[in-house]
Scaffold this active site. Structure first.
Site, short mmCIF file in Angstrom:
data_model
loop_
_atom_site.label_atom_id
_atom_site.label_comp_id
_atom_site.label_asym_id
_atom_site.label_seq_id
_atom_site.Cartn_x
_atom_site.Cartn_y
_atom_site.Cartn_z
N LYS A 18 8.30 -121.40 22.58
CA LYS A 18 7.24 -121.97 21.74
C LYS A 18 7.45 -123.48 21.54
CE LYS A 18 7.95 -119.24 18.15
NZ LYS A 18 9.06 -118.39 18.61
N ARG A 90 3.97 -115.62 10.76
CA ARG A 90 4.90 -114.65 11.30
C ARG A 90 4.70 -113.27 10.68
NH1 ARG A 90 9.07 -118.60 13.00
NH2 ARG A 90 10.73 -117.58 14.16
N ARG A 124 20.73 -122.52 24.54
CA ARG A 124 19.86 -123.59 24.03
C ARG A 124 20.66 -124.64 23.27
NH1 ARG A 124 14.62 -122.32 20.43
NH2 ARG A 124 16.09 -121.45 18.93
N ARG A 157 21.99 -124.42 17.46
CA ARG A 157 21.52 -123.90 16.18
C ARG A 157 22.41 -122.77 15.72
NH1 ARG A 157 15.08 -122.99 16.55
NH2 ARG A 157 15.73 -121.18 15.32
N ARG A 168 16.90 -111.47 15.12
CA ARG A 168 15.64 -112.22 15.09
C ARG A 168 14.62 -111.52 15.98
NH1 ARG A 168 17.68 -117.72 17.04
NH2 ARG A 168 15.52 -118.38 16.98
P1 AMP Z 1 12.20 -120.74 14.36
O1 AMP Z 1 12.71 -122.14 14.53
O2 AMP Z 1 10.70 -120.68 14.43
O3 AMP Z 1 12.87 -119.77 15.30
O4 AMP Z 1 12.60 -120.28 12.88
C1 AMP Z 1 13.95 -120.18 12.48
C2 AMP Z 1 14.06 -119.29 11.24
O5 AMP Z 1 13.30 -119.86 10.18
C3 AMP Z 1 13.50 -117.89 11.42
O6 AMP Z 1 14.45 -117.01 11.99
C4 AMP Z 1 13.17 -117.52 9.97
O7 AMP Z 1 14.34 -117.20 9.24
C5 AMP Z 1 12.66 -118.84 9.41
N1 AMP Z 1 11.18 -118.98 9.60
C6 AMP Z 1 10.53 -119.89 10.38
N2 AMP Z 1 9.21 -119.76 10.29
C7 AMP Z 1 8.99 -118.73 9.42
C8 AMP Z 1 7.82 -118.09 8.93
N3 AMP Z 1 6.58 -118.47 9.31
N4 AMP Z 1 7.98 -117.05 8.05
C9 AMP Z 1 9.22 -116.65 7.65
N5 AMP Z 1 10.36 -117.21 8.09
C10 AMP Z 1 10.26 -118.25 8.97
#
Ligand code: AMP
Length: 210
Positions: A18, A90, A124, A157, A168
């Site tokens: 993404k 999400r 990554r 990360r 996840r």
């Molecule tokens: P990402 O960078 O999109 O993979 O997000 C990293 C982490 O942030 C996720 O594993 C969630 O813990 C949290 N997170 C990001 N976006 C959301 C969302 N829209 N709703 C809930 N948790 C989120």
């Protein structure tokens, strides 16, 4: 670049690409890139109250509660331009809140398997300065640990560890995969196969949104 009056969502499990597609899209279209994961990581690194609350969920690979996310996103929706949502919504409840305030034109669902997600995310690396994403398997920086774009230091990360990645992915299947049908029912879903070269995926994304 001309201002775009278009609202897009990038949907996909962890490691689907993404962020990579988002940076290609905003390089070619004038959209505001809104990544809830990036905003949360910034809140964590600045040590804000929201960051403190979000961190425990993020470290486990769980979703941050909807109320916190919805408040956070509402505060950002003040631009006179279209948005590219990355990692948001999400959950169905986040999607319902979003459709109350904005019309979504297209939802790009990037589909990859759990095995591929674990393989990619373990490799990554992200630039600590500009956020550029690298992958030690297929998109290495020219100099190890250093960003090609800005010379910033690359880091892994904390949620890109195999056990957290698996959680996840499970979280995606349980809580976010229902969004696929939600948007399919609304006629806005475009599904792309994420297990290909980023450039090839981008060509498909571009033709779907133009
Ligand atoms: P990402 O960078 O999109 O993979 O997000 C990293 C982490 O942030 C996720 O594993 C969630 O813990 C949290 N997170 C990001 N976006 C959301 C969302 N829209 N709703 C809930 N948790 C989120």
């Amino acid at each position: 670049m001309a201002k775009m009056d278009l609202n897009l969502i990038l949907l996909g499990g962890p490691g689907a690409g993404k962020g990579t597609q988002a940076s290609r899209i905003v390089d070619s279209m004038d959209l505001v890139h809104l990544s809830t994961g990036d905003i949360l990581r910034e809140e964590v690194s600045e040590g804000t109250e929201l960051g403190r609350q979000a961190k425990e969920y993020m470290d486990r690979g769980d979703l941050v509660p909807d109320e916190l996310i919805i408040d956070m996103v509402s505060n950002k929706l003040d631009q006179d331009s279209g948005y590219l949502f990355d990692g948001f919504p999400r959950t169905i409840s986040q999607a319902e809140e979003l459709e109350d305030v904005l019309e979504i034109d297209k939802v790009i669902y990037i589909n990859i398997s759990k095995e591929e997600a674990v393989r990619r995310l373990s490799a990554r690396r992200v630039c600590s300065e500009c956020g550029e994403i690298y992958n030690l398997l297929f998109d290495k920086p020219s100099e190890p640990g250093v960003c090609d774009k800005c010379n910033g230091e690359l880091y892994q990360r904390s949620d890109d560890r195999p056990e957290v990645i698996r959680n996840r992915f499970e979280t995606f299947l349980e809580q976010s995969a229902p969004l696929i049908d939600f948007y399919r029912d609304r006629g806005t879903l475009v599904e792309v196969d994420g297990e290909r070269e980023p450039g090839e995926i981008f060509e498909e994304v571009r033709s779907a949104i133009s």
